[in-house]
Scaffold this motif. Structure first.
Motif, PDB file in Angstrom:
ATOM      1  N   UNK B   6       2.748 -68.707 -62.894  1.00 59.60           N
ATOM      2  CA  UNK B   6       2.044 -69.283 -63.769  1.00 59.60           C
ATOM      3  C   UNK B   6       2.575 -70.718 -63.964  1.00 59.60           C
ATOM      4  N   UNK B   7       1.537 -71.563 -63.924  1.00 60.00           N
ATOM      5  CA  UNK B   7       1.873 -72.940 -64.313  1.00 60.00           C
ATOM      6  C   UNK B   7       1.225 -73.450 -65.534  1.00 60.00           C
ATOM      7  N   UNK B  51      11.807 -73.155 -65.992  1.00 58.82           N
ATOM      8  CA  UNK B  51      11.423 -71.924 -65.254  1.00 58.82           C
ATOM      9  C   UNK B  51      11.814 -70.802 -66.076  1.00 58.82           C
ATOM     10  N   UNK B  52      10.579 -69.780 -66.565  1.00 61.49           N
ATOM     11  CA  UNK B  52      10.893 -68.890 -67.630  1.00 61.49           C
ATOM     12  C   UNK B  52      11.574 -69.495 -68.873  1.00 61.49           C
ATOM     13  N   UNK B  69       6.956 -65.844 -61.637  1.00 58.82           N
ATOM     14  CA  UNK B  69       7.634 -66.484 -62.848  1.00 58.82           C
ATOM     15  C   UNK B  69       6.726 -67.631 -63.765  1.00 58.82           C
ATOM     16  N   UNK B  70       6.941 -68.149 -64.804  1.00 58.26           N
ATOM     17  CA  UNK B  70       6.420 -69.254 -65.285  1.00 58.26           C
ATOM     18  C   UNK B  70       7.148 -70.593 -64.980  1.00 58.26           C
ATOM     19  N   UNK B  75       3.338 -81.833 -67.690  1.00 62.15           N
ATOM     20  CA  UNK B  75       1.679 -81.708 -68.069  1.00 62.15           C
ATOM     21  C   UNK B  75       1.427 -80.659 -68.914  1.00 62.15           C
ATOM     22  N   UNK B  76       2.441 -79.724 -69.112  1.00 61.10           N
ATOM     23  CA  UNK B  76       2.106 -78.685 -70.082  1.00 61.10           C
ATOM     24  C   UNK B  76       2.700 -78.935 -71.418  1.00 61.10           C
ATOM     25  N   UNK B  77       3.154 -80.085 -71.745  1.00 64.72           N
ATOM     26  CA  UNK B  77       3.671 -80.372 -73.139  1.00 64.72           C
ATOM     27  C   UNK B  77       2.670 -81.120 -73.838  1.00 64.72           C
ATOM     28  N   UNK B  78       1.652 -81.704 -73.296  1.00 62.45           N
ATOM     29  CA  UNK B  78       0.583 -82.421 -73.891  1.00 62.45           C
ATOM     30  C   UNK B  78      -0.212 -83.267 -72.935  1.00 62.45           C
TER      31      UNK B  78
END
Lengths: 303, 160
Positions: B6-7, B51-52, B69-70, B75-78
């Motif tokens: 999961x990214x 990572x997780x 894992x995640x 880029x996932x922060x905003x």
């Protein structure tokens, strides 16, 4: 820069400790190399710094052991605490049993690199790499840890003082892995010291580090004696050292009778520091003596 | 080998060399170039990702170790259009200059803030000790992170 070779490595992910041991045994019998990969904080860095491998040299098999449940976890076992060798430094510093019963180990874990390294680095990796600067090894040495080495032939237990044979060399056989460490915790509230001397609080390899624990019998008042003494010192010799001369001097006689001169001589007898990129031999000798003296001063201070 | 991970909240299936660095998978395979390579040796923290949920140096993680894992990158922060409170405060406090360390700083700080509450200066400094910045002198970063924590805490109170 041989990072491109990283991606060329053959890979395996054994699903159990037994499978990992079987894999190691098969490969060792054929004379083939296997790298056990946990956090990668030493091995991957070494690949970065290593010269490119010869084109015809076979790359080792990389076996991921980071998910093996048998190598994880902290639990009481009789008088001892058994820690899976794959436990990370972040897990150690957050573990309730470690923080309550092995505060020295928790303190050392907190000073390994910074959180990114603590999240990945493991006790087994720290032990197996065997850097003379290994914080975890100094702490486990002070606690007289016993290492549990596993293979298809069974398990053998090796005291940490008998594990290293030289600079980054140890008694692990090609078909063995470090499965766990066992530590008998000092009596609750026992004095300990963790002193890491370096250029910066985090992300710094030590110039000198001292891990120390003691148990003190104060029943004789001013004649207080040490009933347990453990020391581990990093970055002062080809391996982390456990200062047997200081232990012999400190154990069994009244604390007040141990003078600084004898303490300094015993400390210097246990180390062989060199000049290198981080420090000098003479500075290391000075700091080593001072750290041991201060630990003993803290023991003599009335509690 | 093919791995599924999961990214930034989305399930991705990628074809990777098992011992390729997670950093290279993120930047080259997934095209997420927000994550930077600084030292490549786990010293500087520029390549930090979660990572997780835990900060790691993506230059020291093997791709195969991320299967199932995640991973969260900067880029996932905003996004540029919709900055998080943390990103806004880092900008307004002058906590971002040349920008190479910024993605790693944001990721490490986001992990700290995800624990809730307003951390002390010392807690912020410890959480960011693995992220080296050569421009700001750190104080502005610490101020920005704490300001974001205050905003998040106020928002959490307002929501409850």
């Amino acid at each position: 820069m041989s990072l491109h070779a990283l991606a060329d490595h053959p890979f395996a992910a054994p699903r159990s400790l037994a499978e990992a041991c079987a894999l190691l045994a098969e490969r060792a019998a054929r004379g083939e190399r296997t790298v056990l990969l946990a956090g990668g904080t030493d091995w991957i860095v070494e690949q970065h710094l290593a010269p490119a491998p010869a084109a015809d040299a076979p790359l080792p098999l990389v076996a991921d052991v980071s998910r093996l449940a048998e190598l994880r976890g902290v639990a009481e076992r009789g008088d001892a605490i058994r820690i899976g060798a794959g436990t990370t430094f972040l897990e150690l510093r957050r573990d309730p049993l470690v923080t309550a019963r092995l505060p020295l180990l928790a303190a050392a874990a907190r000073d390994v690199g910074a959180i990114q390294i603590q999240a990945r680095g493991t006790l087994a990796g720290n032990l197996a790499t065997g850097s003379p600067a290994a914080d975890g090894v100094a702490a486990l040495g002070a606690l007289d840890a016993v290492l549990e080495l596993a293979s298809v032939r069974g398990t053998r237990r090796v005291p940490i003082a008998a594990f290293y044979t030289g600079y980054r060399r140890n008694v692990l056989l090609p078909d063995e892995l470090i499965a766990a460490v066992e530590v008998v915790p000092p009596a609750p509230g026992s004095p300990f010291a963790w002193r890491k001397v370096g250029t910066r609080q985090a992300q710094a390899i030590s110039k000198v580090a001292l891990a120390a624990v003691a148990e003190l019998d104060r029943s004789e008042g001013p004649g207080a004696r040490l009933t347990r003494l453990g020391l581990g010192m990093a970055s002062v010799a080809p391996t982390v050292v456990f200062l047997p001369e200081v232990r012999a001097l400190g154990l069994g006689r009244p604390l007040a009778s141990i003078d600084d001169e004898a303490l300094a001589a015993a400390t210097l007898a246990g180390i062989s520091p060199i000049d290198d990129v981080r420090s000098t031999a003479s500075y290391r000798r000075h700091v080593a003596v001072a750290l041991v003296r201060r630990f003993f001063e803290s023991l003599r201070a009335p509690s | 080998m093919r791995i599924v991970l999961t990214v930034n909240g989305a399930v991705r299936e990628v074809d990777v060399a098992p011992v390729a660095r997670l950093l290279d998978v993120i930047r080259e395979t997934l095209g997420l170039t927000g994550t930077k390579e600084g030292c490549g040796e786990g010293e500087c923290g520029a390549c930090t990702v979660l990572l997780d949920g835990t900060p790691v140096n993506s230059c020291l993680v093997a791709a195969a170790q991320c299967a199932g894992r995640s991973v969260v990158t900067v880029e996932g922060l905003g996004s540029a259009e919709r900055l998080s409170a943390l990103q806004e405060e880092l900008v307004s406090h002058g906590g971002a200059q040349c920008g190479i360390c910024t993605p790693g700083v944001l990721v490490s700080a986001a992990a700290l803030l995800s624990r809730g509450g307003v951390p002390t200066d010392a807690e912020v400094r410890e959480a960011l000790a693995g992220n080296i910045c050569r421009c700001t002198g750190y104080q502005k970063i610490v101020d920005g992170v704490r300001a974001a924590a205050v905003r998040n805490a106020a928002a959490a109170r307002g929501a409850s």
